[in-house]
Scaffold this active site. Structure first.
Site, PDB file in Angstrom:
ATOM      1  CB  THR A   1     -33.408  33.631  10.885  1.00 43.50           C
ATOM      2  OG1 THR A   1     -32.352  33.002  11.601  1.00 43.50           O
ATOM      3  CG2 THR A   1     -33.337  35.136  11.057  1.00 43.50           C
TER       4      THR A   1
ATOM      5  CG  ASN B   1     -29.691  28.177  20.614  1.00 44.07           C
ATOM      6  OD1 ASN B   1     -30.463  28.709  21.414  1.00 44.07           O
ATOM      7  ND2 ASN B   1     -28.750  28.854  19.985  1.00 44.07           N
TER       8      ASN B   1
ATOM      9  CD  GLN C   1     -30.957  23.581  18.780  1.00 46.38           C
ATOM     10  OE1 GLN C   1     -30.578  22.411  18.830  1.00 46.38           O
ATOM     11  NE2 GLN C   1     -30.312  24.496  18.079  1.00 46.38           N
TER      12      GLN C   1
ATOM     13  N   GLY D   1     -34.528  23.034   8.769  1.00 45.52           N
ATOM     14  CA  GLY D   1     -34.169  21.707   8.282  1.00 45.52           C
ATOM     15  C   GLY D   1     -32.843  21.171   8.796  1.00 45.52           C
ATOM     16  CG  HIS D   2     -29.376  23.786   9.723  1.00 46.12           C
ATOM     17  ND1 HIS D   2     -30.153  24.897   9.523  1.00 46.12           N
ATOM     18  CD2 HIS D   2     -28.619  24.056  10.807  1.00 46.12           C
ATOM     19  CE1 HIS D   2     -29.872  25.801  10.445  1.00 46.12           C
ATOM     20  NE2 HIS D   2     -28.940  25.317  11.239  1.00 46.12           N
TER      21      HIS D   2
ATOM     22  CB  THR E   1     -39.175  30.924  -7.424  1.00 50.69           C
ATOM     23  OG1 THR E   1     -39.681  31.934  -8.287  1.00 50.69           O
ATOM     24  CG2 THR E   1     -39.126  29.600  -8.162  1.00 50.69           C
TER      25      THR E   1
ATOM     26  CB  CYS F   1     -26.480  32.626  14.539  1.00 53.57           C
ATOM     27  SG  CYS F   1     -27.489  31.362  13.800  1.00 53.57           S
TER      28      CYS F   1
HETATM   29  N1  PLP Z   1     -33.641  29.223  16.775  1.00 56.63           N
HETATM   30  C1  PLP Z   1     -32.792  28.375  17.364  1.00 56.63           C
HETATM   31  C2  PLP Z   1     -33.114  27.865  18.717  1.00 56.63           C
HETATM   32  C3  PLP Z   1     -31.623  27.978  16.705  1.00 56.63           C
HETATM   33  O1  PLP Z   1     -30.770  27.142  17.300  1.00 56.63           O
HETATM   34  C4  PLP Z   1     -31.361  28.489  15.407  1.00 56.63           C
HETATM   35  C5  PLP Z   1     -30.156  28.119  14.661  1.00 56.63           C
HETATM   36  O2  PLP Z   1     -29.348  27.361  14.988  1.00 56.63           O
HETATM   37  C6  PLP Z   1     -32.293  29.371  14.851  1.00 56.63           C
HETATM   38  C7  PLP Z   1     -33.416  29.720  15.550  1.00 56.63           C
HETATM   39  C8  PLP Z   1     -32.070  29.963  13.491  1.00 56.63           C
HETATM   40  O3  PLP Z   1     -32.109  28.992  12.514  1.00 56.63           O
HETATM   41  P1  PLP Z   1     -31.661  29.332  11.022  1.00 56.63           P
HETATM   42  O4  PLP Z   1     -30.165  29.352  11.046  1.00 56.63           O
HETATM   43  O5  PLP Z   1     -32.237  28.248  10.200  1.00 56.63           O
HETATM   44  O6  PLP Z   1     -32.199  30.656  10.687  1.00 56.63           O
END
Ligand code: PLP
Length: 356
Positions: free
Chosen positions: A50, A128, A156, A177-178, A214, A302
């Site tokens: 984000t 996504n 993705q 990262g996740h 930091t 989200c």
């Molecule tokens: N963009 C896409 C296509 C996503 O699937 C996601 C989160 O799943 C994001 C942006 C946002 O990622 P984050 O939750 O790391 O801000």
């Protein structure tokens, strides 16, 4: 573990206990750079995608103050869409490109909306919710030929599709990262050498003045190691995941009546399937699946608490019910054939309950 326990120094400090961690951060930067074929100096660590998405669009706009038009699509993640909507309130003009019923974008359409006023085109590589892939190479070529900056949300795609950024004309690329097994709360932004940049987060001199604050050493180490492993696993990723996804998808579509695949069957990631269950509310099905220990979603995580129907499916299908009657399953190499079978059985059982 050492970076969560004993190695808790501040990498920006002058004493060695902290400053030697700079090398640890640079190693991770190299690992992330390698995942996408970039130079380490082109990677900025952020807190999430984000932030990366907001940073890229903000940098393009602030460094081109004379231009006020942004191009994106109607199926982007909320971190792009809601930012663009906020920018509209500040007087920017935004074009939200439509997609067809399979989630695909028209490049002719893209070309036709770019004007002298356009600063940046921000489009995702893979969606996504459906996994549908946009032709980002061609998109970046179009942007380059029209003198417009190109931002790609590749959240993705990383770790699932080979990314060789040097072979593209992409200017900014967002990662988190996740999505490739790193901890949550760490992202990265690729900024091509010589691409205009201004930080979103002003502060100290961290990240070569590109992002104040930091550094979170444990999270940075985490994304670095995850990037290294993702790169290592990439050659086998498709072969490992696609059969699992296809077995799940075919099992659902063939054994449960009134189901329909959302998104182009071929032009999509190997791990995602998005299916409409006609006559069944997504939320009701998700509750029953959760009781069986199955983790799936009806849209973007989200927006899971917002009760909003999927904006992605709404953009693809005129049938407004479809956006409330779909489930997305995302698999990884760690799933097993036994799991896909038990998920199919659980969905079959739940759909009978919900339709009776
Ligand atoms: N963009 C896409 C296509 C996503 O699937 C996601 C989160 O799943 C994001 C942006 C946002 O990622 P984050 O939750 O790391 O801000």
């Amino acid at each position: 573990m050492p970076y969560l326990t004993t190695e808790w120094g501040n990498p920006s400090s002058s004493y060695k206990f902290g400053s030697h961690l700079k090398a640890v951060i640079e190693k991770a930067r190299g690992q992330v750079a390698e995942l996408i074929g970039a130079y380490p100096s082109e990677i900025v660590f952020t807190s999430c995608a984000t932030e990366s998405n907001n940073t890229a669009i903000n940098a393009a706009l602030k460094t081109n103050p004379g231009k006020r038009h942004i191009v994106t699509s109607s199926v982007e993640h909320s971190s792009v869409l809601n930012h663009c909507m906020a920018l509209e309130k500040e007087g920017y003009r935004v074009t939200y490109l439509p997609v067809d019923t399979e989630g695909l974008l028209s490049l002719t359409n893209l070309e036709s909306v770019i004007t002298e006023e356009t600063v940046i085109v921000s489009l995702m590589w893979a969606n996504n919710e459906t996994g549908v892939l946009f032709p980002i190479q061609e998109i970046a070529e179009i942007c380059d030929s029209r003198g417009v900056l190109c931002h790609c949300d590749a959240v993705q795609t990383a770790g699932k599709v080979e990314i060789d950024i040097k072979k593209t004309k992409i200017d900014y690329l967002s990662l988190t990262g996740h999505k490739f097994h790193a901890p949550k709360g760490i992202g990265a932004l690729y900024v091509r050498r010589k691409t205009p940049f201004i930080p979103l987060i002003h502060g100290g001199h961290q990240e070569r003045n590109m992002r104040g604050g930091t550094e979170s050493v444990p999270l940075i180490v985490g994304i670095g190691k995850a990037a290294e492993l993702a790169r290592k696993h990439l050659p086998k990723y498709e072969n490992n995941v696609r059969p699992l996804r296809d077995a799940l998808e075919d099992g659902i579509l063939n054994s449960i009546p009134n189901t329909e695949l959302n998104g182009h069957k071929k032009k999509r990631l190997a791990n995602t399937t998005n299916i409409t269950f006609k006559g069944i509310e997504s939320e009701a099905l998700l509750i029953l699946l959760d009781q069986d220990g199955i983790c799936a979603s009806s849209g973007s995580a989200c927006l899971a608490d917002s009760d909003e129907p999927s904006h992605v499916i709404r953009a693809m299908k005129s049938d407004s019910e479809a956006s409330r009657q779909m489930i997305r399953f995302s698999l990884s190499e760690l799933n097993t054939p036994q799991e896909t079978t038990s998920v199919i059985n659980a969905i079959r059982k739940s759909s009978i309950v919900l339709r009776s």
